[in-house]
Motif scaffolding. Sequence first.
Motif, mmCIF file in Angstrom:
data_model
loop_
_atom_site.group_PDB
_atom_site.id
_atom_site.type_symbol
_atom_site.label_atom_id
_atom_site.label_comp_id
_atom_site.label_asym_id
_atom_site.label_seq_id
_atom_site.Cartn_x
_atom_site.Cartn_y
_atom_site.Cartn_z
ATOM 1 N N ALA B 187 0.833 -1.205 0.000
ATOM 2 C CA ALA B 187 0.000 0.000 0.000
ATOM 3 C C ALA B 187 0.868 1.255 0.000
ATOM 4 O O ALA B 187 0.587 2.226 -0.715
ATOM 5 N N THR B 188 1.900 1.225 0.794
ATOM 6 C CA THR B 188 2.787 2.389 0.850
ATOM 7 C C THR B 188 3.417 2.668 -0.509
ATOM 8 O O THR B 188 3.460 3.808 -0.984
ATOM 9 N N ARG B 189 3.882 1.594 -1.138
ATOM 10 C CA ARG B 189 4.512 1.789 -2.442
ATOM 11 C C ARG B 189 3.519 2.384 -3.440
ATOM 12 O O ARG B 189 3.813 3.316 -4.188
ATOM 13 N N MET B 190 2.351 1.835 -3.417
ATOM 14 C CA MET B 190 1.348 2.335 -4.348
ATOM 15 C C MET B 190 1.046 3.794 -4.065
ATOM 16 O O MET B 190 0.921 4.615 -4.970
ATOM 17 N N MET B 191 0.974 4.117 -2.802
ATOM 18 C CA MET B 191 0.691 5.496 -2.427
ATOM 19 C C MET B 191 1.768 6.430 -2.962
ATOM 20 O O MET B 191 1.477 7.513 -3.473
ATOM 21 N N ASN B 192 2.997 5.997 -2.847
ATOM 22 C CA ASN B 192 4.094 6.817 -3.346
ATOM 23 C C ASN B 192 3.978 7.058 -4.834
ATOM 24 O O ASN B 192 4.059 8.193 -5.310
ATOM 25 N N VAL B 193 3.778 5.983 -5.553
ATOM 26 C CA VAL B 193 3.659 6.130 -7.004
ATOM 27 C C VAL B 193 2.504 7.045 -7.348
ATOM 28 O O VAL B 193 2.610 7.959 -8.165
ATOM 29 N N ALA B 194 1.373 6.793 -6.687
ATOM 30 C CA ALA B 194 0.175 7.519 -7.070
ATOM 31 C C ALA B 194 0.257 8.984 -6.680
ATOM 32 O O ALA B 194 -0.120 9.875 -7.450
ATOM 33 N N TRP B 195 0.717 9.215 -5.503
ATOM 34 C CA TRP B 195 0.627 10.577 -4.983
ATOM 35 C C TRP B 195 1.798 11.440 -5.443
ATOM 36 O O TRP B 195 1.618 12.578 -5.885
ATOM 37 N N LEU B 196 2.985 10.888 -5.343
ATOM 38 C CA LEU B 196 4.152 11.702 -5.663
ATOM 39 C C LEU B 196 4.538 11.636 -7.131
ATOM 40 O O LEU B 196 5.088 12.595 -7.674
ATOM 41 N N GLY B 197 4.338 10.513 -7.736
ATOM 42 C CA GLY B 197 4.766 10.381 -9.128
ATOM 43 C C GLY B 197 6.224 9.995 -9.208
ATOM 44 O O GLY B 197 6.970 10.087 -8.240
ATOM 45 N N ALA B 198 6.619 9.560 -10.378
ATOM 46 C CA ALA B 198 7.973 9.066 -10.565
ATOM 47 C C ALA B 198 9.013 10.144 -10.320
ATOM 48 O O ALA B 198 10.063 9.910 -9.698
ATOM 49 N N ALA B 199 8.747 11.354 -10.778
ATOM 50 C CA ALA B 199 9.734 12.420 -10.673
ATOM 51 C C ALA B 199 10.180 12.627 -9.228
ATOM 52 O O ALA B 199 11.373 12.604 -8.904
ATOM 53 N N GLU B 200 9.225 12.798 -8.354
ATOM 54 C CA GLU B 200 9.548 12.996 -6.941
ATOM 55 C C GLU B 200 10.282 11.795 -6.383
ATOM 56 O O GLU B 200 11.257 11.930 -5.652
ATOM 57 N N LEU B 201 9.764 10.643 -6.709
ATOM 58 C CA LEU B 201 10.376 9.437 -6.157
ATOM 59 C C LEU B 201 11.827 9.332 -6.571
ATOM 60 O O LEU B 201 12.696 8.965 -5.787
ATOM 61 N N LEU B 202 12.051 9.658 -7.823
ATOM 62 C CA LEU B 202 13.431 9.550 -8.297
ATOM 63 C C LEU B 202 14.312 10.578 -7.619
ATOM 64 O O LEU B 202 15.518 10.386 -7.466
ATOM 65 N N ARG B 203 13.728 11.640 -7.189
ATOM 66 C CA ARG B 203 14.501 12.648 -6.478
ATOM 67 C C ARG B 203 14.771 12.222 -5.033
ATOM 68 O O ARG B 203 15.462 12.917 -4.290
ATOM 69 N N GLY B 204 14.186 11.123 -4.655
ATOM 70 C CA GLY B 204 14.465 10.623 -3.310
ATOM 71 C C GLY B 204 13.401 10.982 -2.300
ATOM 72 O O GLY B 204 13.475 10.621 -1.126
#
Lengths: 211, 211, 211, 211
Positions: B187-204
């Motif tokens: 659920a957490t992973r999905m939340m990250n993808v959904a809410w932040l998007g790849a760009a943010e995630l890649l930024r750490g």
Amino acid sequence: MSTTPAFKRLPRAVREQQMLDAAVRVFSRRGFHAASMDEIADDAGISKPMVYAYLGAKEEVFIACLHREGTRLMEAIAAVVDPDLPPDEQLWRGLRAFFGFVGAHRDGWAVLYRQARGEQPFAGQLAQMRTRMVEVVAGMLGRATAAEGREVPATELDVMAYALVGATESLADWLADHPEADPERTATRMMNVAWLGAAELLRGNTWHPSG
Amino acid sequence: MSTTPAFKRLPRAVREQQMLDAAVRVFSRRGFHAASMDEIADDAGISKPMVYAYLGAKEEVFIACLHREGTRLMEAIAAVVDPDLPPDEQLWRGLRAFFGFVGAHRDGWAVLYRQARGEQPFAGQLAQMRTRMVEVVAGMLGRATAAEGREVPATELDVMAYALVGATESLADWLADHPEADPERTATRMMNVAWLGAAELLRGNTWHPSG
Amino acid sequence: MSTTPAFKRLPRAVREQQMLDAAVRVFSRRGFHAASMDEIADDAGISKPMVYAYLGAKEEVFIACLHREGTRLMEAIAAVVDPDLPPDEQLWRGLRAFFGFVGAHRDGWAVLYRQARGEQPFAGQLAQMRTRMVEVVAGMLGRATAAEGREVPATELDVMAYALVGATESLADWLADHPEADPERTATRMMNVAWLGAAELLRGNTWHPSG
Amino acid sequence: MSTTPAFKRLPRAVREQQMLDAAVRVFSRRGFHAASMDEIADDAGISKPMVYAYLGAKEEVFIACLHREGTRLMEAIAAVVDPDLPPDEQLWRGLRAFFGFVGAHRDGWAVLYRQARGEQPFAGQLAQMRTRMVEVVAGMLGRATAAEGREVPATELDVMAYALVGATESLADWLADHPEADPERTATRMMNVAWLGAAELLRGNTWHPSG
DNA sequence: TATGAATGAGCCTTCATTCAT
DNA sequence: AATGAATGAAGGCTCATTCAT
């Protein structure tokens, strides 16, 4: 002795492609189970034993379809993605190619893929294909993080890629069900969701191709 | 002598639930087509005509399964989502409930749902269920943008919701296939993808529950 | 070694007739409902799917039987009736051919026909066949009256023909149920009833072939 | 304790008649095989075990229907035929009563009878009923010839009666299929065919009631 | 190479019929 | 007396698959 009845005694490779064309049509039209070997043979204009001789049992025929269409899709994507481009550009090009392909082959890959998801006999085949896609996406994400000097566990990248692939498949379904929809726009929407995430989008920001 | 009462001649309501339990198990185990009414009846511990008497033909049994499991899922989600919470909190709670449910009913929902996607007879049912989910998500996104004083066309919200639902389904599949995986983390992973998007995630950057 | 050739892989036309032969036997023996496709296939010496492949579903098989036997009967009658003969001679020849055929095919037409009367799915087929017979009889009666310079409404002729056909069918049933009975005598009796009527018969007069 | 729910705990004789009414309706509507015991019970407003308790198995129910309706028909005929009348008058009254009954109960006897003809289990029952009718007709014919001082072998009379009964049944079918037809006229036509025969009719002579 | 002929196996579905309450 | 619950048994139909030519 010279009228050469059209389409007889073709070389094996050609015949096989004709059969696969027919099989893709029939599987798409009926679904895996409702499709019958009879209909496939009819649609291909040859007799049933030929299908068995060339492509094997029904499951094998379906797998062959899946394989051929999947490979074409992957090739279409690979043709436009360049590992040296920035990640968002890579993603954008990949998505555009993907939706373009699905949109142009509405009776092909997406439908077969959808069929395959439900049937256990194809789990292996499916997993393999999905793995190929996930690897491509995860690889791209990995290179992008590495370029920023960061490192993310492979599992995390995989799950993320999995989610992106899932979202993409879902929109591909949507596209297959909406003949009037524009593949390009669908790709843009997917790109926004994937790249920016909901938070940015809700703030009113959107992503645009750099070119 | 006392806890487990007689096994025969149970009232209809009870038997129906037993049958549905069995049907869910068998459909999950075999898939819709490979499942036989015989096996369902056996698994339920009653005779085949009872299944027909209470639940009807095979397709109807499957639809009944889909309906019951789908309703349970929706209720599980509805029980934890409060429209007055901030959108990310709503999304997070919804995802947690969703993956929690799927993790707890690995043989139930995910498999049925996965089956239903491929079979044309269930397209209607499926579309209906998905529409319910998409509406919930799109509604939430709509309220969130409205709260920011912005307005987004309904179609855009729908497509976005569609992509999120697709990604979520995809991870649900993944979860169903990985018995060792933790629903909460998924659920957490999905939340990250959904809410932040790849760009943010890649930024750490990552998203975390506020509580 | 020579008269009875191989038993398998016969051409379609031959197998179809074998199947129809078997089907007529089984339907006669058991009745339409009690007859099973299994028994028909067994009796024909082939497997069930062949019956479906060549003749179709059970109802279609029955209709095919009805059609073949009915056609044979009509041909047997048509072969002996000459429109230029006097009407009583025509009627007499027709009846003789009819009862001769029924007597010779006791397991065939009469039994099928009797089955068909009761079952709604065959009402159409039946009506059609009966119409053909009624038309023949009514036509003959019409020419006879015209030859006498008189004219009778078509409806009257039809009803009369209907009654004659009914009486004939009834005696055909009787004949089918009485293996010892003589078709020729039965034809004579029917001729007397039909041509002379009860009044004449009771007066002791009878009809005799002119030849 | 006093609202007396309508139609409960009726005496057995009444219940049986209600069941038979329902059974006749259902058998007429569906045919013997397509009729189900469930539908009969439903239509009678009681539960299936009651049908078994009161009337027995399905075949027995059908036989009971046949018996009751047949008896009613015979009574209707017996009520108007007087052995002291001249034979044509007897025949005429009998036919008029017969067609009147059939016309008034279009869903009753004629339909059941038609069903019964095709099914072997009812051959005995059927033969018995037909015998009763044939005996009545043959008896009448016998008395008529005796009155003329002549004697005709019993078999001859039987066959003749058989033919008349068959013709009558055939017209009864025709009547059941033509809701707009008039029973009285049908009786007249049958009388003409039976009494005068084709020869007289073609000559333009017709029979008329003496009264 | 190519095919018409043939089948084993299995599934869905439906009833007539009977218990146990 | 009356019924909801339950089943044994059977039949229609289909299909993937393979010979024999």
